[in-house]
Write a protein that holds these residues in place. Structure first.
Motif, PDB file in Angstrom:
ATOM      1  N   LYS A  86      -5.985  44.696  18.266  1.00 57.09           N
ATOM      2  CA  LYS A  86      -6.772  43.991  17.254  1.00 57.09           C
ATOM      3  C   LYS A  86      -8.255  44.256  17.466  1.00 57.09           C
ATOM      4  O   LYS A  86      -8.761  44.121  18.583  1.00 57.09           O
ATOM      5  N   PRO A  87      -8.986  44.636  16.423  1.00 56.54           N
ATOM      6  CA  PRO A  87     -10.423  44.895  16.589  1.00 56.54           C
ATOM      7  C   PRO A  87     -11.174  43.652  17.074  1.00 56.54           C
ATOM      8  O   PRO A  87     -10.802  42.521  16.758  1.00 56.54           O
ATOM      9  N   GLY A 145      -6.526  49.055  15.981  1.00 60.82           N
ATOM     10  CA  GLY A 145      -5.682  49.226  14.799  1.00 60.82           C
ATOM     11  C   GLY A 145      -5.557  47.901  14.073  1.00 60.82           C
ATOM     12  O   GLY A 145      -6.541  47.313  13.668  1.00 60.82           O
ATOM     13  N   HIS A 146      -4.321  47.436  13.872  1.00 63.03           N
ATOM     14  CA  HIS A 146      -3.991  46.096  13.405  1.00 63.03           C
ATOM     15  C   HIS A 146      -4.219  45.858  11.912  1.00 63.03           C
ATOM     16  O   HIS A 146      -3.388  45.229  11.238  1.00 63.03           O
ATOM     17  N   TRP A 183     -14.070  44.363  10.344  1.00 59.24           N
ATOM     18  CA  TRP A 183     -13.807  45.671  10.947  1.00 59.24           C
ATOM     19  C   TRP A 183     -12.799  46.483  10.153  1.00 59.24           C
ATOM     20  O   TRP A 183     -12.183  47.402  10.700  1.00 59.24           O
ATOM     21  N   ASN A 184     -12.651  46.193   8.872  1.00 57.59           N
ATOM     22  CA  ASN A 184     -11.811  47.035   8.020  1.00 57.59           C
ATOM     23  C   ASN A 184     -12.622  48.269   7.604  1.00 57.59           C
ATOM     24  O   ASN A 184     -13.026  48.444   6.456  1.00 57.59           O
ATOM     25  N   TYR A 231     -16.820  53.614  17.682  1.00 58.22           N
ATOM     26  CA  TYR A 231     -15.771  52.632  17.419  1.00 58.22           C
ATOM     27  C   TYR A 231     -14.907  53.163  16.280  1.00 58.22           C
ATOM     28  O   TYR A 231     -15.381  53.384  15.176  1.00 58.22           O
ATOM     29  N   LEU A 232     -13.616  53.362  16.544  1.00 61.68           N
ATOM     30  CA  LEU A 232     -12.701  53.981  15.595  1.00 61.68           C
ATOM     31  C   LEU A 232     -11.535  53.039  15.318  1.00 61.68           C
ATOM     32  O   LEU A 232     -10.875  52.561  16.238  1.00 61.68           O
TER      33      LEU A 232
END
Length: 236
Positions: free
Chosen positions: A153-154, A170-171, A195-196, A207-208
Motif C-alpha cells: 500500500k502506498p 501497488g494496491h 498516490w493514484n 517513487y513508482l
C-alpha cells in the motif's frame, strides 16, 4: 481508450532508469496485485516469459497474490518457477490477510524466496551494500550503497526522514478506470487517492506505483495492467 472485462488481458512493462552517484549497477522488477483465480494460468505464463526475458537481478513481489483457493495452484506454480532465482523478495498485501498470509509465506519460503515482514534484508551487489525494506526507516545506515522500499500500500514518502532511492507500491490498481491522465496522476481516482499516480520524485527518491496484474472485480477502462522494471546506473 479500451474496456477490458474478464481475466488474462495483456500487461505492459513500464521501464524506468535511476541514475546514482554511488552504488552498483543492477536491474529490479516489481510486480503486484495478481489476485489469482482459477482462470489465471495464461497470466502466469506471460509473467514467466516476461521475467525470463527481462532477467532482473532483483525481483520484488508486492502482495495481494490470491483471491480464492483455486488461485493457489497458480501461485504455487509461480513460486516454483522463481525457486532457482536469487534475490527474490515478497511482502504481503492487505488482501492476503483474508486468504491466509502464513500459507502464502510458507509456499514462498519453501521455494527460497525471502518473505519480508518487519526486518529489512541486506544484500551485497558488486561489493556494494543494498538494503531492501518492507517499511520505512528513520536512520541512514553507514556505508549503505543503495536502499529500496518495497511496499504493498502506498504511503506518504514526503514525511520520511531518510528516504530511500527507490520506492515501489501497488494496491490502487490505477483505480481500474482512467478517464484522463496528467503529470498529477490518473483520474478520477487521483481525486480520492493521493498516490493514484504512475511515478513521482521526492528529493532523491523515485517513487513508482504499479497498476497491478489482476483485480477482484475484473473490469478496467483505459487502465492497462503492468509490471515496473528499473535499471539502476552508476554515473561514470
Amino acid at each position: 481508450m479500451k474496456l477490458e472485462i474478464g481475466y488474462n488481458h495483456d500487461f505492459e512493462v513500464r521501464e524506468e532508469t535511476y541514475l546514482t552517484a554511488t552504488g552498483p549497477n543492477f536491474t529490479v522488477l516489481y510486480l503486484s496485485d495478481l489476485h489469482l483465480t482459477r482462470w489465471s494460468g495464461p497470466t502466469i505464463s506471460k509473467l514467466e516469459q516476461t521475467i525470463t526475458r527481462l532477467n532482473p537481478r532483483i525481483l520484488l513481489l508486492g502482495g495481494d497474490y490470491v483471491d480464492c483457493a483455486k488461485g493457489l495452484p497458480h501461485f504455487a506454480r509461480l513460486m516454483e518457477f522463481l525457486a532457482n532465482r536469487e534475490l527474490v523478495f515478497a511482502v504481503a498485501g492487505n488482501h492476503d490477510v483474508f486468504f491466509g498470509v502464513e500459507r502464502l509465506r510458507q509456499l514462498a519460503e519453501r521455494n527460497n524466496l525471502v518473505w519480508l515482514t518487519d526486518t529489512a534484508a541486506d544484500i551485497t551487489l558488486d561489493g556494494h551494500q543494498v538494503r531492501i525494506s518492507p517499511a520505512p526507516t528513520t536512520e541512514r545506515v553507514e556505508g549503505l550503497g543503495f536502499s529500496i522500499l518495497c511496499l504493498h500500500k502506498p504511503l506518504d514518502i514526503t514525511t520520511l526522514g531518510c528516504p530511500p532511492e527507490l520506492v515501489f507500491a501497488g494496491h490502487l490498481h490505477g483505480s481500474q478506470f482512467v478517464f484522463w491522465q496528467s503529470t498529477k496522476g490518473l483520474f478520477p481516482g487521483r481525486v480520492f487517492y493521493r498516490w493514484n499516480i504512475l511515478k513521482t520524485t521526492v528529493g532523491r527518491s523515485l517513487y513508482l506505483i504499479s497498476k497491478g496484474l489482476g483485480d477482484t472485480l475484473p473490469i478496467r477502462y483505459n487502465c492497462k495492467k503492468d509490471v515496473v522494471f528499473v535499471t539502476v546506473k552508476r554515473l561514470a
